[in-house]
Each structure stands twice: as structure tokens, then as C-alpha cells.
Design an enzyme around this catalytic site. Sequence first.
Site, PDB file in Angstrom:
ATOM      1  N   SER A  96       0.987  -0.341 -22.494  1.00 30.09           N
ATOM      2  CA  SER A  96       1.149  -1.447 -23.432  1.00 30.09           C
ATOM      3  C   SER A  96       2.157  -0.881 -24.428  1.00 30.09           C
ATOM      4  CB  SER A  96      -0.159  -1.626 -24.023  1.00 30.09           C
ATOM      5  OG  SER A  96      -0.414  -0.444 -25.136  1.00 30.09           O
ATOM      6  N   GLU A  99       5.203   1.924 -33.545  1.00 32.95           N
ATOM      7  CA  GLU A  99       5.370   3.497 -33.556  1.00 32.95           C
ATOM      8  C   GLU A  99       6.743   3.448 -33.479  1.00 32.95           C
ATOM      9  OE1 GLU A  99       3.152   1.723 -31.847  1.00 32.95           O
ATOM     10  OE2 GLU A  99       1.390   2.743 -31.113  1.00 32.95           O
ATOM     11  N   CYS A 109       3.501  -1.568 -31.319  1.00 32.60           N
ATOM     12  CA  CYS A 109       3.429  -2.383 -32.611  1.00 32.60           C
ATOM     13  C   CYS A 109       4.288  -1.673 -33.752  1.00 32.60           C
ATOM     14  CB  CYS A 109       2.137  -3.019 -32.891  1.00 32.60           C
ATOM     15  SG  CYS A 109       1.044  -1.575 -33.265  1.00 32.60           S
TER      16      CYS A 109
END
Lengths: 898, 85
Positions: free
Chosen positions: A344, A505, A503
Site C-alpha cells: 500500500s 509520507e 498518504c
Amino acid sequence: MKENDVKLQEILKARGIDMGLVKNAAEIEIPEAKDSTKKLMDIYYNLKVTADMEAAYWYDRVWWENDGDVIEVRRAKAVAASLAHMTPTILPYEKLVMNKTKNVRGAFPFPWVCASFFNAQAEALLQEVAAPAENEADSVSVVGDGGGNVTKSYGNVISLAKKFGMRREEIPILVKTAQKWKGISVEELSDKYSKMTPGYKQFKGIMDSVICMFDSFAIPQGREVINYYLPLQYGFDGILAMCDEKIAELMGNAEDDGDFGMSRGYYYAAMKEITKGLSAWCENYAQRAKYLESVEEDQQLKSNYKKIAEVMGNIAHNKPQNFWEAIQLTLCCHLGVVNEDPQSGLSIGRLGQVLQPFYEKDKEDGIMTDEEVIEILELYRIKITCIECFASAGVSGGVLSGNTFNNLSLGGQNYDGATAVTPLEYLIIEAGMRNKTPQPTLSILYDEKTPEDFLLKAASCTKLGLGYPAWMNNQTGMNFMLRNYGPEGMDLHDARAWCLGGCLESAPGCFLPLDYNGKMTMVPGGASPTCGTGVHFIALPKVLELVLTNGFDKRLETQVYPPHNQAIQTYEELIGLWKKYMELTTDVVNRCNNIQMDIWRKQNMPVVNSLLKPDCFKKGKHIGTMGARYNASINFESCGTITLVNALASIKKNVFDDKVFTLDEMVDGIVHNFGFKTAYETGVFSPDFRESTENSSTYEKIFAACVNAPKYGNADPYSDQIFKEYHYYMYDMTHRFTSYYGKPLYLCQISVSTHGPQGFVTLASADGRLAGTTYSDGSVSAAAGTDKNGIYAIFESANAYDHSMHQNAQLNLKLHPSAVRGVYGTRKLLEVVRAYMRKGGFHVQFNVVDSKTLRDAQENPASYRDLMVRVAGFTQYWCEIGKPIQDEVIYRTEYEKA
Amino acid sequence: MRHYDCKNYINLDCEKGMCALSKAIVFIDEEQQDPCAKFVLAEKCGVCKNFQSMDTQGIGQCIGFEKENWTYASCGASTCKGYMS
């Protein structure tokens, strides 16, 4: 009608202008999505999330058939086989094609990474009985039961990990495949060596108590930015030719590197195998499109299939010749990487800057109109939204909320330091406004050089309540890059190439020269491994709870930490003990995660990503052997920061400063949940719901004192100082530990969805939060309902420290739609963002939604299939989110004024 | 005869697909009421001449390659170089 509106109406009426018309004109009219998009979204809304065994079967078969080969070559052959053998699926009306698997929302298990889950449940799966939870984190994680999630078995469909449906006839194949990996999967092999660490028992205790709820091997890649440069510049045939040249030059030739020199030849042999696999995968789609063309009678669809066959046939071998081929090639590479590991947060990066040269040429040559490009971009959103990650319930529900965080960044600065905004990026936002899907989420790299009309367009998109784009501070991001990657040689040019991986980082990048349309363009892309494995996610308030309970977890009735046996007399002693447990936690978790990731990189190294990521191909090294340009990317992730800060503020104020209560009295109140029922008893995870017990009156005073204690987010120096001291401590503490790459850790502050399950396992806290309720979200959001002084007070509190110290800081705000209505509302929204950015805030994102709507959606999910909300760094369909997170989002403070 | 076993079946998910010809949603476990005149057998391991010795779970032997190995009947084979109709 509000007073201002009445006045405005009177003024306009006096001038002969009808207010109704003005109001309508004030909002931008957004064209409907294209017909192709609407037809495909109609299909999407009815899809089940599905796992199948084609890819896993072929990986496993080719892996074992190549037993004994050099491991990176063997791995590349196996991944290539999995890609090259999947049944290609092309839907009518699609223009961009390719999926992770033959199913549209498809994924597949990776037993070579994690086999114990399947082996432990093999018998249960074969007998079709409910499978037990994998671990404690799974058992406390709630997967949303709406939308496409298959949370229960039915008919010939078996539910896996509370999310994926698998055909009954494929269960024996899954079991047969998984059994061969028993004891040698990345998970089990790393556990074998983790047991040799002196802190292993402590590590297990921490995992069982859900103080930490993530093993790095579970999602070893992602939370990074992909790099599409190599295939865009050379095409697959060009890469194969370069592999041959490198093999001829380096196979058997160590040059002056006796340690690693020989390995380079094997790297290029592996890259040749994986490139052939990617090429064959594209060719299979070309063949399927040709077949569908042959049987199709509708002339428009026939012509569409013909075009797909042409695009796929070309990119199977050559570098792209136009925008359509270029974006299709990036999609192929993206899906290739997410198919080589459970994954992800593989972010798309600054796609509108990478593809601008192709868009520009097509416009010049009259090949595509803007409307045709928007259609492709709308369809691209569906493709990215369909990316699923097969993982355990704890990971897919408890951490990810079913999202895979394929973030697309816009704006920032280009190689030369000017604004990087391109005309194509306006169309990317436009497509996001017309086709409202959770992915790719959009991130604006806000910079003072960013054109105002672009910012206003982005703000008008945020206003739609889609949860995107989120807003990130480009200068703060660049400062973090130089601070963190400067020791590896990062210069200002590369710092400008950063963007969001996952999201939120922040991930390093670099610019590379793309030769297209007779000119050279410096295009940005990712340049590091994952920026999101390591010590993840640590429940900060839970650690404080165990300080107060002498290391004993009252929920599990287990001694988790060594008892400190200290009668705590001062606030400083309390903080000292919290730090002691934090450092113990970081030490044991870090060592075990280092082993997990080391086993992963040795046994299961990235191959597709190691082809794409600079400077792997240049160095002849894969990502596991530090082929990427920057490697100081592994980190420590926190959860529940503000719950911790508020709890500390309450203890400091009530116990040590004002001495209203003793610490024992405070602990007694916490242990007895201040006389209320717990969230696991009531099933409500929202902080505003309280059900009394017969003990309520006993704890009335102490509960009121806790609720009324200073709270972060109100520009109150009392709590802001605690918040600031926390950050400087965490900066120092995390940097004292090193990753498997031998680089210091740093702090990452995204809760994703872990504030749900980690809140669930935590007793009441001294801020008045009740047992089992969800923690505060993000890292600098105020705890729901505690911010009383308006948005700008939160901004003041949030910037009590320098945000460029850490990888990120997350601020989630909820605005009532009326607060940003009309064009003036758009401008107000942008001014709010600008005010925060100018203070140095790293990130802010908005839910523009009415809480009443969310409550209704919780009661009537079927009526809100397409409702999306921003959770913590990502947007997700409301009906696919677990209830604890839904409750938390509903209860977030709703601002009626921007 | 199942839509699922037809070459014109487009995979959607674990319960359904779409007929490439009619564009109708069809369910995997749904038997065709009347034999479809346009049915074309899909390439799957189970119908490959190189597939042998299938057991009760649909698992059999693939002899289509130099190295013999196990496979399963419902595995797609449209992309397989060893497939023989």
C-alpha cells in the site's frame, strides 16, 4: 438567512440583481463525468473485492522450478511469470486497461511473504468454518461491512481477512500453495531470527497488547514514490538491449569491487527477466483486445478495442509515442510494482509533470483535445481506485481502512526552482472533480510560487467534500528532505523533487532528463525505498497507561513491561518512566523489524521496483542492496499524539501543579473508566457518548477536572509546551536507533486508521477520554470537541515546533459546507490554507461535510454508496470504513466559519 | 454450460462477470438456461490436453512444459504457451 446575506441581498436588489441568480453563479459548474466513466463507475459500485490464485500459482510454480538459481534472478523469473500468465480483463468502454489480477477489484495472497495465516487456518478454510483471527491486532480491527468488502462467506464465495471473496474451488489451491512456504516465508523466517534477539519476549508482549500493531513484513513496500522514467525514456525493448549491454560488460567482472562487483551481472540478468515479464503482460492485453475487437459488433466499441490493441502492442516493446501510450505505460509499471509484494502507498508522484511533454505534443499536433485527455484521466482514477492490497484483517481494516494510498502530487517546484505546475495538472484536478473516486487522492505541494488560479482551482475541488486535494507545505517538505537526506548527498535540486509517498509520507525524489518531442525535460520521480516501514504504529497513550499501571495491561491481565515499582512523585518522574518504556519499545520493535525487512530484502527483494527506482539500474544494485539513491527512509510511526499530550496536561495540572487529586486517585478513575461503560460495552466509539454506571457519582469530580484540563489546539501555552517538548524528545530519541540500512530512524506521524484499534485497547485516559474510544486523529488535529478557540488557535498550537523536524505532521479539519459556500468561500478556504502554510504547518486536509449527513449515512449506508470522507491522509468510501473510525469522523469538531 | 467457461466472459469479481457480446451481467454459478449459440470454450487448464489426473479438488498434472508440475482446472490458460486445445 444570515445577517451578511440579508445585507448583500438588499444591496444587490437595490441594483436590480436577483440574489438567487448570484448564488447559482457563485459556485463553479462542474461538468458531468464522461459516459464511459459513468458506465464503468456503475460497474465499480457493484463489485466485490476479490482474491484469486492465478498470479500466486504461477509465482509459486516458477519459483520452485528455478530452485538453486541465483536468488534475484529466481525471484525476477517468478514475478515475471505471475504477470505474464494472468488472464487479461478488458471491460467495454475502458480506454486504459490492465488490472492487478483478472478481477477488477482484485488482489492475491503472497504466502511466500506470510504463510502462517493460511496454514493456521487451512483446516478451517477447507471446512468452510469461520477462521480465527490471526493475532490480537486482527481481533480488535473492524472492517467496514458495506461497499465491496466481503466480510462473510456466502454461496461459493469464501471470505478471507474479513474483506476478500475467494471462489470456493480456489481454497484448496491457496492451501496447497501456502503449505510449501511453511517455516520459510518472510514472516516465519524473520520470526526465527527475531527469537535470537534478547528483547523478543518483550517484543511479543508489546505486539499482543497492541502497543505496536504492525509488522514491517506485512507490507514491505509502498509509502514511497514510484519512478516511471526508465520505460518512458527507453521502452521495454530499449531496456532489454541495455540489460544485454550491461551483462556483456559486467558478468564475471568485479572491477575494483571485491565485495559487490560480481553481483551486478546477476542484477542485470534479473532485470532482463522482469522486463520480459512486463512486456508479455502488455502483449497479452493487446491480444485480448484484438479478440474482443473481432467479436464486437458495436462500431464505437470495436474501434476502441482496436485502439487498445495498438497502444498495448506498442508499449509492450517501444517507448510511448503519445499521451495515451505514456499514461498507459505508467499504469502498467504501477500495477507491476504493486503486484510484487503486499503493498500500500505506492504513490504515483507528480504525474502531471512527468506526462506534460506527451500532453504538450499531442496538443500541438492536434492528436487529443483537453476533453479527451480529461476522459483518460477520469478513467485513470477508476483504475487506481481498483488497486487492492491482500493483507490480514488487522492490516487491511485496522491500518488501511481498505485504502491503498496511491497518492498523486501536484505543484511544488521544478528542477530550476520555478513553479512546477503544468497545464496537465489543471486537467488532473478537473478529472478529480468530475469523477469522484477515493483514488488517486490528490496532494497540493503548496509553494508561494504556485500560480493563484491553480490554487483556487484546487481549493474549489477541496470544497466539494471529496477529501482531496490535501495541502502540503512545499518549503517545509524540502527542508525536511535536506535535513534527513543531506548526509546522503541530497542537494537543492533533488530536494525540489520530493513529494508524498503513501498518504502523507514525505519521500525523496530526483529529476531525470526525458528526451521527447525534440527537447529535454527534467521530470521528477521517487528515489528511495519505502518511507514507511520500521517501528509502526506505537500507541503513545497506551504506553502512558502502562506507566500508570506499573507495566501491567489490565485489559489482557498481563505484565507487558518490567514493573518500574516507582511511587511517582513528580511530573518529571512520570515523563521519565514514559520515555523509558518508549525507548524499550523502540529498541525491541526496531530490532525485530530490522530482521523482518532484512529477510525480505534478501529472500524477496523488489524486482519491478528495482528496475524503475534510480539509481538501481545505474549502479547494478537492487533496492535491497541500497541501489536507490536515498536510503535513510525507514521510520518510527506514532499514534495518538494529542490524546497523549492532553492526558499529560491533565495529570500535570490536576495532580502535580494544582494538586487537586493524587496520582492514585487519577489512576483509580482511569481504571474504573470514570464510572462510565466502556466503548466495547456500548459499541459506540465516539468520545461524546457516555453511559453511566452505578459508580458514576464516585468519579464525577475527577472526570470533570480531566475534561476541563488544558487541551491542545486552543493556543494555550500550558499544553502547547508539553506538545513542543514531546516533539524535541521524539526527534532525538528516534535518531538514536538505526534501520537495516544503517541509517537513523525519524518520526512519521500518520495514524491512518490505527487510532481506532489502538484506542480500542486503551483504558480511559486522563484527558477524559473513555476506555475503548478512538484516539485523536492525525498528529496535530485537536481531540474532537476540545478545540474551543477556532481554527487559528489550532494553527498556533500546531506550530509550536518546527514541522520540518519530522517526515510529516497531520492536521485534519472538518468544515460545514456553508463555511465555504460560493466563490468567496473558495477564496476563504485558500486563505485558511495559506495562513497555516505561512506559519510553517506541513499539512492540512478538510472534510467539507455536514455531520448530520454522516449520521444518516451510518444508519442508512445503502443510500450513501458513493459518499466519501477524508480519514487521515486518505479518502475512502464511507460504507467501507469500520465503525470506530466512522464515529471519530462524525465527532470531529465541525467549523461553521472558515 | 456456464457463462464463466466461455471465452466471451469478462471477469468482474468472485461472483459475477459480463458477457462481452450482450454486455449483460452474468453470475459465475449461473447455468445457461438455453445453450448459447455464441458460446466459445475459454482456455483453462481443465480443458487443456496437457492437463491430466485431476483429483476431486480440481488439482491435476500439467505436462505442457519441460518440467511437469501440478495445476488446477479453473486456472486461466489464455496466456499459457503450453496450452493445447
